[in-house]
Design a protein around this motif. Structure first.
Motif, PDB file in Angstrom:
ATOM      1  N   VAL A   1       0.859  -1.188   0.000  1.00 25.13           N
ATOM      2  CA  VAL A   1       0.000   0.000   0.000  1.00 25.13           C
ATOM      3  C   VAL A   1       0.894   1.237   0.000  1.00 25.13           C
ATOM      4  O   VAL A   1       1.990   1.206   0.560  1.00 25.13           O
ATOM      5  CB  VAL A   1      -0.963   0.017   1.215  1.00 25.13           C
ATOM      6  N   PRO A   2       0.439   2.316  -0.657  1.00 24.21           N
ATOM      7  CA  PRO A   2       1.294   3.504  -0.754  1.00 24.21           C
ATOM      8  C   PRO A   2       1.625   4.069   0.631  1.00 24.21           C
ATOM      9  O   PRO A   2       0.776   4.053   1.526  1.00 24.21           O
ATOM     10  CB  PRO A   2       0.436   4.504  -1.538  1.00 24.21           C
TER      11      PRO A   2
ATOM     12  N   VAL B   1      -8.142   9.247   6.941  1.00 17.93           N
ATOM     13  CA  VAL B   1      -9.104   9.159   5.834  1.00 17.93           C
ATOM     14  C   VAL B   1      -9.897   7.838   5.921  1.00 17.93           C
ATOM     15  O   VAL B   1     -11.119   7.807   5.750  1.00 17.93           O
ATOM     16  CB  VAL B   1      -8.369   9.255   4.476  1.00 17.93           C
ATOM     17  N   LEU B   2      -9.167   6.778   6.236  1.00 17.03           N
ATOM     18  CA  LEU B   2      -9.826   5.469   6.337  1.00 17.03           C
ATOM     19  C   LEU B   2     -10.797   5.448   7.526  1.00 17.03           C
ATOM     20  O   LEU B   2     -11.911   4.916   7.416  1.00 17.03           O
ATOM     21  CB  LEU B   2      -8.782   4.364   6.493  1.00 17.03           C
TER      22      LEU B   2
ATOM     23  N   ASP C   1     -16.373  -0.716  -3.762  1.00 16.23           N
ATOM     24  CA  ASP C   1     -15.481  -0.917  -4.906  1.00 16.23           C
ATOM     25  C   ASP C   1     -15.203   0.407  -5.613  1.00 16.23           C
ATOM     26  O   ASP C   1     -14.591   0.433  -6.670  1.00 16.23           O
ATOM     27  CB  ASP C   1     -16.065  -1.958  -5.875  1.00 16.23           C
ATOM     28  N   LYS C   2     -15.654   1.517  -5.011  1.00 15.93           N
ATOM     29  CA  LYS C   2     -15.506   2.822  -5.673  1.00 15.93           C
ATOM     30  C   LYS C   2     -14.535   3.728  -4.929  1.00 15.93           C
ATOM     31  O   LYS C   2     -14.731   4.027  -3.748  1.00 15.93           O
ATOM     32  CB  LYS C   2     -16.859   3.529  -5.740  1.00 15.93           C
ATOM     33  N   ALA C   3     -13.540   4.212  -5.645  1.00 13.99           N
ATOM     34  CA  ALA C   3     -12.537   5.087  -5.045  1.00 13.99           C
ATOM     35  C   ALA C   3     -13.172   6.352  -4.469  1.00 13.99           C
ATOM     36  O   ALA C   3     -12.768   6.834  -3.413  1.00 13.99           O
ATOM     37  CB  ALA C   3     -11.487   5.451  -6.092  1.00 13.99           C
TER      38      ALA C   3
ATOM     39  N   LEU D   1      -5.296  12.599  -0.768  1.00 10.87           N
ATOM     40  CA  LEU D   1      -4.747  11.272  -0.502  1.00 10.87           C
ATOM     41  C   LEU D   1      -4.098  10.713  -1.759  1.00 10.87           C
ATOM     42  O   LEU D   1      -4.746  10.507  -2.762  1.00 10.87           O
ATOM     43  CB  LEU D   1      -5.890  10.353  -0.057  1.00 10.87           C
ATOM     44  N   GLN D   2      -2.807  10.451  -1.679  1.00  6.04           N
ATOM     45  CA  GLN D   2      -2.106   9.922  -2.846  1.00  6.04           C
ATOM     46  C   GLN D   2      -2.245   8.400  -2.843  1.00  6.04           C
ATOM     47  O   GLN D   2      -1.353   7.712  -2.399  1.00  6.04           O
ATOM     48  CB  GLN D   2      -0.634  10.297  -2.780  1.00  6.04           C
ATOM     49  N   ALA D   3      -3.360   7.920  -3.299  1.00  2.00           N
ATOM     50  CA  ALA D   3      -3.550   6.466  -3.294  1.00  2.00           C
ATOM     51  C   ALA D   3      -3.914   5.993  -4.690  1.00  2.00           C
ATOM     52  O   ALA D   3      -4.764   5.138  -4.882  1.00  2.00           O
ATOM     53  CB  ALA D   3      -4.624   6.079  -2.291  1.00  2.00           C
TER      54      ALA D   3
END
Ligand code: BLA
Length: 510
Positions: A374-375, A382-383, A399-401, A409-411
């Motif tokens: 994970v990055p 955020v989570l 399933d949606k970003a 968030l750089q994910a």
């Protein structure tokens, strides 16, 4: 009702399609009570067959109009009919003053025996439906794999019915659907691989097709024939759920017309109590499907359903067993561990695999650890905000970003997220799924699946079914019911091990 600017799928879902109050004109309906055969309902066209107007027939005994031997055939079928089940073929009989040779279908519902009568076509194929279905089943049973099976199924139904185009249509998790196999006339363009929005087959229709496995519209240009009287003995509208001749939704007839289809048939494919898909058939000209052919199609459809269900069960069992092995292994290692956190961190790669995901991370006792997939930029706040918004259930998934990722968030590359609670509101296991950019070929622009008509009060199906390409970003593969059940079981294993490790400390505290 107020005119509405934006039509919605709710409008489609609200139409009570089983209460259309009419049948299609290629047959006749007589509904009676036994044992005296008193007619309670009749289709308005019955005079064409019995030379007596429907209104005059009501309250009379059918025994005065139809030969005893035909009534016996019906009574025989009734004796083994399951109430509210689809019609059974009772056989053939000569009906009316001119002795017209007819097919009879019978079912029992709403306290009445419903007799649906269709005149036999002059050149009906002699083969018995069971024999025809047997041969069809033998040909598909030899298929090598699922793809080959569905292709053969489409070909067999095309041979049976003579329709221009026969498709195996499979529903997705979002109720849209895709053509996964097709047999068609050479001069038709292929629909294979095309996707259709959920609103093309609204929920009440899907629910009805679970109970009633086959429907036929031999001529989409038909004029409906009312059933008299329009209400049952309790004064409620007639429930035509199981009638083979039921007049269908006018919206759907318009849909067929827009597609250039003059005749349509579909057979339900049911797996695990769910409408898995349909065998959908089209013809450019009106085309009858006589009761004998329908009976063969129905039997064949049941076989296809059972094979699809068996394959799904096999796959589910296979995944279940694999996941169970992982849970057992993780459970037994945790049960020997002193430090829950360290032990669980060691298992992250295994947990990632069993949840079919691309990265796993742990937020436990205010500390963050992950499997290196994970990055580094991933931000726990955020989570946690996401699980907070959902009300901190023990299990959360998307399933949606856009549901959980923020711009800051750089994910990049991650879209799917599944969170499993670890016993306290603060402690969580997170697994991620990568974004899967997908090129979807829609049969017509899905945003135009519902079109408001001039008066704005009614909605209509789209006019164009020309291929419309869309690239879908920001979604991972979906979390299936199997994924959910696996995660629930994992939650229980982890919570139990955690509790065991915490218990001595709590005891000392007391
Ligand atoms: C019914 N829609 C159906 C049926 C199919 C489809 C197969 C079952 C009836 C039949 O066998 O003809 C759709 N047909 C398809 C699809 C393919 C196909 C997707 O061949 C792809 C290959 N339809 C609309 C809109 C509404 C709508 C906007 O486009 C609602 C406002 C409704 N469709 C609708 C309704 C029914 C239906 C109400 C039920 C018809 C009935 O049984 O009375």
């Amino acid at each position: 009702p107020q005119p509405r600017a934006v039509p919605g799928i709710e409008d489609c879902a609200r139409e009570p399609i089983h209460l259309s109050g009419a049948i299609q004109p290629h047959g006749f309906l007589i509904s009676v009570v036994l044992p005296d055969w008193t007619v309670r309902q009749a289709s308005a066209n019955i005079d064409e067959l019995l030379e007596v107007p429907a209104a005059e027939l009501l309250g009379e005994s059918l025994a005065d109009y139809i030969n005893q031997d035909v009534l016996e055939v019906v009574a025989d079928t009734v004796s083994f009919a399951e109430p509210d089940a689809p019609p059974q073929r009772a056989g053939v009989g000569n009906i009316g003053p001119f002795g017209v040779l007819c097919d009879l279908g019978v079912h029992v519902a709403d306290g009445l025996v419903h007799i649906e009568i269709e005149q036999q076509p002059f050149h009906q194929r002699g083969n018995a439906p069971t024999g025809v279905a047997q041969a069809m089943i033998a040909r598909v049973a030899a298929a090598e794999d699922a793809g080959d099976f569905h292709q053969r199924a489409a070909e067999q139904v095309r041979l049976l019915t003579g329709y221009d185009r026969v498709m195996v249509y499979r529903f997705r998790h979002d109720d849209a659907g895709e053509v996964i196999a097709e047999a068609r006339a050479d001069d038709l363009e292929p629909y294979l691989g095309l996707r259709y929005p959920a609103s093309d087959i609204p929920p009440q229709a899907r629910a009805l097709y679970l109970r009633n496995r086959l429907r036929v519209i031999p001529d989409a240009g038909y004029v409906p024939v009312p059933v008299l009287p329009g209400v049952n003995a309790q004064g409620a509208p007639l429930d035509l759920s199981q009638h083979a001749l039921r007049s269908v939704s006018p919206v759907h007839v318009e849909y067929l017309r827009n597609m250039g289809v003059a005749a349509s048939m579909s057979i339900s494919i049911i797996s695990g109590g769910r409408l898995w898909g349909l065998i959908a058939c089209h013809h450019r000209e009106p085309r009858p499907v006589p009761p004998g052919v329908r009976a063969a199609a129905d039997l064949f459809g049941m076989f296809v359903s059972m094979r699809v269900a068996a394959r799904e069960q096999e796959e589910t069992m296979h995944r279940y067993e694999r996941a169970q092995q992982v849970r057992d292994a993780v459970g037994s290692r945790l049960s020997q561990a002193r430090d829950f956190r360290a032990a669980l961190t060691d298992e992250l790669a295994l947990l990632r695999e069993t949840l079919d995901s691309d990265g796993a991370a742990l937020w436990l006792g205010g500390e963050w650890s992950h499997d290196g997939r994970v990055p580094a930029s991933l931000d726990i706040t955020v989570l946690m905000e996401w699980v907070e918004r959902l009300g901190r259930p023990v299990l959360a998934m998307t399933d949606k970003a856009t549901d959980w990722r923020t711009d800051a968030l750089q994910a990049e590359g991650l879209a799917g997220l599944l969170a499993i609670n670890l016993g306290t509101p603060e402690d969580w296991l997170f697994v991620f799924r990568r974004e899967q950019v997908e090129d979807v070929r829609w049969a017509g622009e899905p945003a135009k699946a519902l079109v408001a008509t001039d008066d704005g009060t009614r909605i209509a199906p789209r006019k164009s079914f020309a291929e419309w390409k869309q690239t879908v970003h920001g979604c991972s593969s979906d979390w299936t019911d199997g994924d959910r059940r696996g995660a629930e079981r994992l939650h229980r294993v982890l919570r139990e091990q955690r509790r065991r490790l915490l218990a001595p400390a709590e005891d000392r505290g007391n």
